[in-house]
Design a protein around this motif. Structure first.
Motif, PDB file in Angstrom:
ATOM      1  N   ASP A  43      10.493   0.802  -8.359  1.00  0.00           N
ATOM      2  CA  ASP A  43      10.294   1.958  -8.858  1.00  0.00           C
ATOM      3  C   ASP A  43       9.503   2.898  -7.879  1.00  0.00           C
ATOM      4  O   ASP A  43       9.989   3.997  -7.578  1.00  0.00           O
ATOM      5  CB  ASP A  43       9.350   1.959 -10.217  1.00  0.00           C
ATOM      6  N   VAL A  44       8.616   2.190  -7.007  1.00  0.00           N
ATOM      7  CA  VAL A  44       8.050   3.092  -6.204  1.00  0.00           C
ATOM      8  C   VAL A  44       8.620   3.400  -4.945  1.00  0.00           C
ATOM      9  O   VAL A  44       8.778   4.288  -4.335  1.00  0.00           O
ATOM     10  CB  VAL A  44       6.766   2.399  -5.694  1.00  0.00           C
ATOM     11  N   GLU A  45       9.689   2.355  -4.790  1.00  0.00           N
ATOM     12  CA  GLU A  45      10.536   2.619  -3.542  1.00  0.00           C
ATOM     13  C   GLU A  45      11.558   3.570  -3.757  1.00  0.00           C
ATOM     14  O   GLU A  45      12.001   4.534  -2.967  1.00  0.00           O
ATOM     15  CB  GLU A  45      11.276   1.394  -2.917  1.00  0.00           C
TER      16      GLU A  45
ATOM     17  N   GLU B   1       0.993  -1.219  -0.216  1.00  0.00           N
ATOM     18  CA  GLU B   1       0.132   0.001  -0.092  1.00  0.00           C
ATOM     19  C   GLU B   1       0.888   0.968   0.084  1.00  0.00           C
ATOM     20  O   GLU B   1       1.962   1.341   0.650  1.00  0.00           O
ATOM     21  CB  GLU B   1      -1.030  -0.001   1.334  1.00  0.00           C
ATOM     22  N   ILE B   2       0.586   2.077  -0.735  1.00  0.00           N
ATOM     23  CA  ILE B   2       1.335   3.670  -0.807  1.00  0.00           C
ATOM     24  C   ILE B   2       0.419   4.569  -0.593  1.00  0.00           C
ATOM     25  O   ILE B   2      -0.796   4.813  -0.702  1.00  0.00           O
ATOM     26  CB  ILE B   2       1.756   3.824  -2.526  1.00  0.00           C
ATOM     27  N   THR B   3       1.062   5.416   0.348  1.00  0.00           N
ATOM     28  CA  THR B   3       0.203   6.471   0.957  1.00  0.00           C
ATOM     29  C   THR B   3       1.260   7.866   0.657  1.00  0.00           C
ATOM     30  O   THR B   3       2.537   8.057   0.496  1.00  0.00           O
ATOM     31  CB  THR B   3       0.063   6.605   2.449  1.00  0.00           C
ATOM     32  N   VAL B   4       0.331   9.128   0.233  1.00  0.00           N
ATOM     33  CA  VAL B   4       1.357  10.358  -0.243  1.00  0.00           C
ATOM     34  C   VAL B   4       0.451  11.231   0.880  1.00  0.00           C
ATOM     35  O   VAL B   4      -0.906  11.238   0.773  1.00  0.00           O
ATOM     36  CB  VAL B   4       0.763  10.721  -1.457  1.00  0.00           C
TER      37      VAL B   4
ATOM     38  N   LEU C  23      -0.907   7.416  -9.477  1.00  0.00           N
ATOM     39  CA  LEU C  23      -1.594   7.352 -10.759  1.00  0.00           C
ATOM     40  C   LEU C  23      -2.440   6.123 -11.005  1.00  0.00           C
ATOM     41  O   LEU C  23      -3.369   5.719 -11.495  1.00  0.00           O
ATOM     42  CB  LEU C  23      -0.833   7.380 -11.929  1.00  0.00           C
ATOM     43  N   VAL C  24      -1.991   4.889 -10.004  1.00  0.00           N
ATOM     44  CA  VAL C  24      -2.651   3.682 -10.377  1.00  0.00           C
ATOM     45  C   VAL C  24      -3.326   3.256  -9.103  1.00  0.00           C
ATOM     46  O   VAL C  24      -2.819   3.681  -8.199  1.00  0.00           O
ATOM     47  CB  VAL C  24      -1.375   2.546 -10.606  1.00  0.00           C
TER      48      VAL C  24
ATOM     49  N   VAL D 194       7.684  12.415  -9.565  1.00  0.00           N
ATOM     50  CA  VAL D 194       7.366  12.314 -10.918  1.00  0.00           C
ATOM     51  C   VAL D 194       8.397  12.025 -11.736  1.00  0.00           C
ATOM     52  O   VAL D 194       8.173  11.242 -12.941  1.00  0.00           O
ATOM     53  CB  VAL D 194       6.582  13.632 -11.064  1.00  0.00           C
ATOM     54  N   LEU D 195       9.664  12.650 -11.542  1.00  0.00           N
ATOM     55  CA  LEU D 195      10.655  12.475 -12.439  1.00  0.00           C
ATOM     56  C   LEU D 195      11.302  10.990 -12.012  1.00  0.00           C
ATOM     57  O   LEU D 195      11.724  10.548 -13.153  1.00  0.00           O
ATOM     58  CB  LEU D 195      11.897  13.501 -12.108  1.00  0.00           C
ATOM     59  N   THR D 196      11.152  10.343 -10.897  1.00  0.00           N
ATOM     60  CA  THR D 196      11.802   9.091 -10.733  1.00  0.00           C
ATOM     61  C   THR D 196      10.869   8.162 -11.338  1.00  0.00           C
ATOM     62  O   THR D 196      11.424   7.070 -11.861  1.00  0.00           O
ATOM     63  CB  THR D 196      12.004   9.080  -9.287  1.00  0.00           C
ATOM     64  N   ALA D 197       9.538   8.077 -11.164  1.00  0.00           N
ATOM     65  CA  ALA D 197       8.675   7.123 -11.690  1.00  0.00           C
ATOM     66  C   ALA D 197       7.486   7.747 -12.316  1.00  0.00           C
ATOM     67  O   ALA D 197       6.323   7.874 -11.481  1.00  0.00           O
ATOM     68  CB  ALA D 197       8.458   6.414 -10.348  1.00  0.00           C
ATOM     69  N   PRO D 198       7.783   8.176 -13.482  1.00  0.00           N
ATOM     70  CA  PRO D 198       6.400   9.108 -14.378  1.00  0.00           C
ATOM     71  C   PRO D 198       5.252   8.050 -14.308  1.00  0.00           C
ATOM     72  O   PRO D 198       4.095   8.651 -14.739  1.00  0.00           O
ATOM     73  CB  PRO D 198       7.129   9.459 -15.502  1.00  0.00           C
ATOM     74  N   GLU D 199       5.560   6.916 -14.289  1.00  0.00           N
ATOM     75  CA  GLU D 199       4.254   5.913 -14.608  1.00  0.00           C
ATOM     76  C   GLU D 199       3.330   5.606 -13.354  1.00  0.00           C
ATOM     77  O   GLU D 199       2.370   5.364 -13.561  1.00  0.00           O
ATOM     78  CB  GLU D 199       4.802   4.497 -15.144  1.00  0.00           C
ATOM     79  N   LEU D 200       4.158   5.977 -12.418  1.00  0.00           N
ATOM     80  CA  LEU D 200       3.407   6.049 -11.043  1.00  0.00           C
ATOM     81  C   LEU D 200       2.867   7.274 -10.501  1.00  0.00           C
ATOM     82  O   LEU D 200       1.941   7.158  -9.612  1.00  0.00           O
ATOM     83  CB  LEU D 200       4.182   5.274  -9.979  1.00  0.00           C
ATOM     84  N   PHE D 201       3.461   8.440 -10.707  1.00  0.00           N
ATOM     85  CA  PHE D 201       3.211   9.202  -9.626  1.00  0.00           C
ATOM     86  C   PHE D 201       3.109  10.656 -10.750  1.00  0.00           C
ATOM     87  O   PHE D 201       3.537  10.758 -11.859  1.00  0.00           O
ATOM     88  CB  PHE D 201       4.343   9.931  -8.873  1.00  0.00           C
TER      89      PHE D 201
END
Lengths: 407, 63
Positions: free
Chosen positions: B46-48, B2-5, B35-36, B17-24
């Protein structure tokens, strides 16, 4: 070479964002010795950006500005000395004296005493004239705003702008008094400064530029502000946001080099062995831009504290040699529902700025700034995502033509 | 996973966003959004990396 004491006791002067970040960084990097956190204010470390935003609006209670929970602070195992300003530092004896006369010895000290708000002299018994730097300042201004005063904002910088925006949101009449011909123009240039000024004008602020305050007048309570052009502004509340002064008085005579702040080398070391500085109070040569300056931004307080701890630990043989601290400054402001972001060091010269994006529908603007043929700054209004690549390009000293080619 | 922002912590640096543009991505308010709906196990690195890139530790990876 003189033998260096072991690093057993660290004193952090300033229970601030920089201070708590440094304490966390020391623990995260394995420092198990004593850490004492000294604070002039009675509060545990709190966050300043919300003071002129969520706190003024009443959306946040005061305790929500706390930077860390009680549990998180307990986990850091710190000794706290709050409500006692430091009044003296002896770099030879390596001890710090507090206002109550007590002293504290250190092996290494981090100075992060920040700044104090610049004041406009006025009679001490005249109420209704405020500056906004501390949590107590913000709470006092919020209480004053609740009485629906006529508001004078002195200074068109980010603090003044956010106070003006909140007062207008409450439907109060607001006059902004700005010494420059255009607000923000010293940093952003006239054209982009006007863009910021237009936000105020569109939201009904009476913006007076090129004038200064001659006097605050009233019978115990503020009633009028007299301006240098002879005009009078009726006001019950004045908020003065005309910059700040590094809090270094307590260090004068200590032998630590001061010059508009605590002078540091590129590794956050002051002129005294074992003494480091971070945040608003530190002035150093930023090799990325080739300038000696202080940075009064939230982001810098955090990043520089981490850098200073890295140097401290390395100097005491507990870490790798540090890299020079050369960040891209970054600051943001929320006004009237618009977000303004500035990265790098924009130049005020008219030929240094280029608007590269404008969308009337979303009121979005992105402008970039150059120094010679190098990209050095970027401004985004309502375009947070578009700013992203420019921060990296500024850090990489990207050529101006190459930066313009990116779309 | 689970990911929290934390939107209160996020300052819109956009390093995620620059590190994982497909996720954030950054929303219009400058706050990072995931984003997902679900981050796949093969996207863990990627998320880590995105969480580690955040200057204010606003992104937390649980599990």
């Amino acid at each position: 070479m003189a033998e260096r004491p072991r690093l057993r006791r660290v004193a952090i002067v300033g229970a601030s964002l920089a201070g708590i970040t440094a304490a966390e960084s020391l623990r995260a990097r394995g420092f198990r010795g004593d850490i004492t956190m000294l604070g002039a204010e009675r509060h545990r470390p709190y966050d300043r950006p919300p003071l002129s935003k969520h706190l003024l609006s009443g959306g946040w209670a005061a305790d929500r500005t706390q930077l860390r929970s009680t549990e998180a602070l307990a986990g850091l195992d710190l000794e706290w000395r709050l409500g006692q300003p430091a009044v003296w530092l002896d770099p030879v004896a390596r001890d710090i004296t507090l206002a109550d006369g007590s002293t504290l010895g250190y092996d290494a000290a981090l100075l992060c005493t920040g700044t104090t708000a610049r004041q406009i002299p006025h009679p001490a018994q005249l109420s209704g004239v405020h500056t906004l730097r501390t949590l107590d300042d913000a709470l006092a201004i919020r209480t004053a705003l609740d009485r629906s005063p006529r508001v004078a904002v002195v200074g068109g910088g980010f603090i003044g702008a956010e106070v003006a925006a909140e007062a207008r949101r409450r439907g109060l009449s607001v006059t902004m008094v700005e010494a420059l011909p255009v607000p923000m123009s010293r940093g952003l240039g006239q054209r982009m400064g006007q863009l910021c000024a237009d936000l105020h004008l569109r939201h009904g602020v009476d913006v007076r530029c090129g004038v200064t305050v001659r006097a605050f007048e009233g019978d115990r309570r503020l009633q009028r502000v007299l301006l240098s052009d002879g005009a009078t502004v009726d006001a019950d509340l004045a908020v003065v946001g005309i910059g700040s002064v590094p809090a270094t008085d307590w260090l004068s005579g200590s032998g630590i080099e001061l010059d508009d702040g605590v002078v540091c080398d590129p590794f956050c070391r002051t002129s005294a062995p074992g003494v480091y500085a971070a945040g608003d109070v530190a002035r150093w040569h930023n090799g990325l831009f080739g300038v000696r300056a202080r940075i009064e931004h939230w982001t810098n307080a955090r990043e520089q504290a981490i850098a200073a701890v890295g140097t401290m630990l390395a100097d005491y043989g507990a870490g790798d040699a540090p890299a020079p601290y050369s960040p891209v400054p970054y600051v943001w402001s929320d006004q009237y529902g618009s977000r303004i972001q500035v990265a790098g060091r924009p130049s005020p010269h008219a030929d240094a700025v280029r608007v590269i994006h404008r969308d009337d529908a979303t009121d979005a603007t992105v402008a970039v700034y150059r120094d010679g043929d190098t990209l050095v700054g970027a401004l985004a209004v309502n375009a947070p995502k578009l700013l992203l690549p420019y921060r990296r390009m500024i850090a990489a000293r990207t050529r101006w033509e190459d930066a313009l080619a990116v779309r | 996973m689970e990911i929290t922002v934390d939107p209160d912590k996020c300052c819109g640096y956009g390093d995620c966003v620059l590190t994982a543009p497909e996720l954030f991505d950054l929303g219009g308010d400058g706050v990072a959004v995931l984003l997902v709906e679900e981050v796949r196990e093969d996207q863990r690195a990627d998320v880590e990396a995105a969480a580690a890139s955040c200057p204010v530790a606003a992104i937390v990876v649980h599990g």
